[in-house]
Design a protein around this motif. Structure first.
Motif, short mmCIF file in Angstrom:
data_model
loop_
_atom_site.label_atom_id
_atom_site.label_comp_id
_atom_site.label_asym_id
_atom_site.label_seq_id
_atom_site.Cartn_x
_atom_site.Cartn_y
_atom_site.Cartn_z
N SER A 186 0.81 -1.23 0.00
CA SER A 186 0.00 0.00 0.00
C SER A 186 0.84 1.28 0.00
O SER A 186 0.28 2.36 0.06
CB SER A 186 -0.98 0.01 1.17
OG SER A 186 -0.58 -0.78 2.20
N ALA A 216 -2.15 9.27 -2.41
CA ALA A 216 -3.12 10.00 -1.59
C ALA A 216 -2.49 11.28 -1.03
O ALA A 216 -3.07 12.37 -1.14
CB ALA A 216 -3.62 9.12 -0.45
N LEU A 224 -9.49 9.94 -3.42
CA LEU A 224 -9.23 9.30 -2.12
C LEU A 224 -10.16 8.10 -1.91
O LEU A 224 -9.74 7.08 -1.35
CB LEU A 224 -9.38 10.31 -0.98
CG LEU A 224 -8.31 11.41 -0.94
CD1 LEU A 224 -8.57 12.38 0.20
CD2 LEU A 224 -6.91 10.84 -0.82
N LEU A 225 -11.41 8.20 -2.37
CA LEU A 225 -12.35 7.08 -2.21
C LEU A 225 -11.87 5.87 -3.03
O LEU A 225 -11.91 4.73 -2.54
CB LEU A 225 -13.76 7.50 -2.65
CG LEU A 225 -14.84 6.43 -2.51
CD1 LEU A 225 -15.07 6.06 -1.04
CD2 LEU A 225 -16.16 6.88 -3.12
N TRP A 258 -8.99 4.38 -1.28
CA TRP A 258 -9.48 3.71 -0.06
C TRP A 258 -10.03 2.32 -0.40
O TRP A 258 -9.78 1.35 0.31
CB TRP A 258 -10.54 4.60 0.60
CG TRP A 258 -11.08 4.08 1.89
CD1 TRP A 258 -12.38 3.76 2.15
CD2 TRP A 258 -10.36 3.84 3.11
NE1 TRP A 258 -12.51 3.33 3.46
CE2 TRP A 258 -11.28 3.37 4.06
CE3 TRP A 258 -9.02 3.97 3.47
CZ2 TRP A 258 -10.92 3.03 5.36
CZ3 TRP A 258 -8.65 3.62 4.78
CH2 TRP A 258 -9.59 3.17 5.69
N PHE A 286 -8.51 -1.30 0.80
CA PHE A 286 -9.27 -2.32 1.54
C PHE A 286 -9.31 -3.66 0.81
O PHE A 286 -9.39 -4.71 1.44
CB PHE A 286 -10.67 -1.82 1.90
CG PHE A 286 -10.83 -1.67 3.39
CD1 PHE A 286 -11.38 -2.68 4.15
CD2 PHE A 286 -10.35 -0.55 4.02
CE1 PHE A 286 -11.47 -2.56 5.53
CE2 PHE A 286 -10.44 -0.41 5.40
CZ PHE A 286 -11.00 -1.43 6.16
N TYR A 295 -14.06 0.93 7.40
CA TYR A 295 -14.23 1.04 5.95
C TYR A 295 -15.38 2.00 5.59
O TYR A 295 -15.20 2.94 4.83
CB TYR A 295 -14.47 -0.35 5.36
CG TYR A 295 -14.76 -0.35 3.87
CD1 TYR A 295 -13.76 -0.02 2.96
CD2 TYR A 295 -16.03 -0.66 3.39
CE1 TYR A 295 -14.03 -0.02 1.60
CE2 TYR A 295 -16.29 -0.64 2.04
CZ TYR A 295 -15.29 -0.33 1.14
OH TYR A 295 -15.56 -0.31 -0.21
N ILE A 350 -14.87 5.91 6.91
CA ILE A 350 -14.02 6.76 6.05
C ILE A 350 -14.70 6.97 4.69
O ILE A 350 -14.70 8.08 4.14
CB ILE A 350 -12.62 6.13 5.85
CG1 ILE A 350 -11.93 5.92 7.21
CG2 ILE A 350 -11.75 6.97 4.93
CD1 ILE A 350 -11.32 7.13 7.84
N ALA A 351 -15.29 5.88 4.15
CA ALA A 351 -15.95 5.98 2.84
C ALA A 351 -17.10 6.99 2.90
O ALA A 351 -17.29 7.77 1.95
CB ALA A 351 -16.46 4.62 2.39
N LEU A 373 -15.74 10.44 2.65
CA LEU A 373 -15.29 10.76 1.29
C LEU A 373 -16.48 10.95 0.34
O LEU A 373 -16.44 11.83 -0.53
CB LEU A 373 -14.33 9.68 0.78
CG LEU A 373 -13.02 9.59 1.57
CD1 LEU A 373 -12.21 8.37 1.18
CD2 LEU A 373 -12.19 10.86 1.34
#
Lengths: 169, 86
Positions: free
Chosen positions: A25, A32, A67-68, A71, A75, B65, B68-69, B72
């Motif tokens: 990562s 990011a 960023l989404l 993210w 994950f 998860y 944070i999502a 955003l």
């Protein structure tokens, strides 16, 4: 997750070393931080701020979306890391490997079929943090089970050897 | 159809064509990201539930998860709202 046989118990369960997920990562973190830094630099700098004022909403949208996406990718990587696991019971070893979102490998080897175990630790970081590759030669059809970047490989090797010796006695 | 192209030509002449095009791109992209997020979330949740992750850990994963999502996604929505109002 796995069905244990009669008189079977889990003696050790190991994942890859945390360094593996950090290394995977790292580029996501760079991506990011780079965009977020640009965004905040633009907000602080009056010259750029004036230029961006009309498009501030658009810039915020792009930043949040970027960023989404990162993210989500993080994950997915984390879930792959978390679901990759080597389970050693007193009768067999089970290596579960998750590849991406839709591929999952499961190799099961009876401990009496284990012929040879090789531990490969290479590099300064691997030596300092105690992780490496574990190669398990078997007499079964899968021949060799390889677990990459496993934490404490020597300990895992010792546990497998101990239970292998118990079984063949 | 002719009316549509006439409107486009008029927009182009008045300089609003680019804004309309950007609006369409923003909305299509936002929709794509939201759909991708929904699909990835469902698949990840399925993996956590089906592959032996404990209930306590699943709750923790979901909190982190989706927490944070959600932030955003709120940022995305705020960005679109500010852009449209401006």
């Amino acid at each position: 997750m796995i069905q244990l046989h009669e008189n079977e118990k889990i003696v050790l369960q190991k994942r890859r070393h945390w360094y593996a997920i950090v290394a995977e990562s790292f580029m996501l973190a760079v991506a990011a931080i780079a965009l977020a830094t640009l965004f905040f630099a633009a907000l602080v700098s009056p010259a750029i701020r004036t230029m961006l004022d009309a498009y501030l909403g658009l810039v915020l949208f792009v930043l949040a979306t970027w960023l989404l996406l990162l993210w989500m990718v993080f994950f997915v990587l984390f879930t792959n890391y978390y679901l990759d696991v080597l389970i050693i019971t007193n009768k067999r070893l089970i290596d579960i490997e998750q590849h991406g979102l839709f591929t999952r490998d499961l190799v099961e080897v009876r401990l009496d079929k284990v012929q040879d175990i090789k531990v490969k630790v290479f590099g300064v970081l691997a030596s300092l943090l105690d992780f490496g590759d574990l190669h398990i030669q078997t007499a079964g059809s899968s021949r060799e089970v390889v677990v990459h970047r496993i934490a404490h490989p020597q300990q895992v090797r010792e546990v497998i050897s101990k239970y292998h010796n118990k079984i063949i006695k | 159809m002719n009316q549509y192209f006439a409107q486009l030509a008029q927009d182009n002449a008045s300089g609003t064509f680019l804004d309309s095009a950007v609006n369409i791109v923003v909305f299509v992209f936002a929709a794509f990201v939201v759909v991708a997020f929904a699909v990835v979330s469902v698949v990840l949740n399925h993996h956590w539930v089906s592959h032996g992750v404990t209930v306590k850990q699943i709750k923790l994963f979901r909190k982190v998860y989706f927490g944070i999502a959600a932030l955003l996604l709120a940022g995305m929505s705020a960005g679109i709202a500010v852009y449209l109002i401006a």
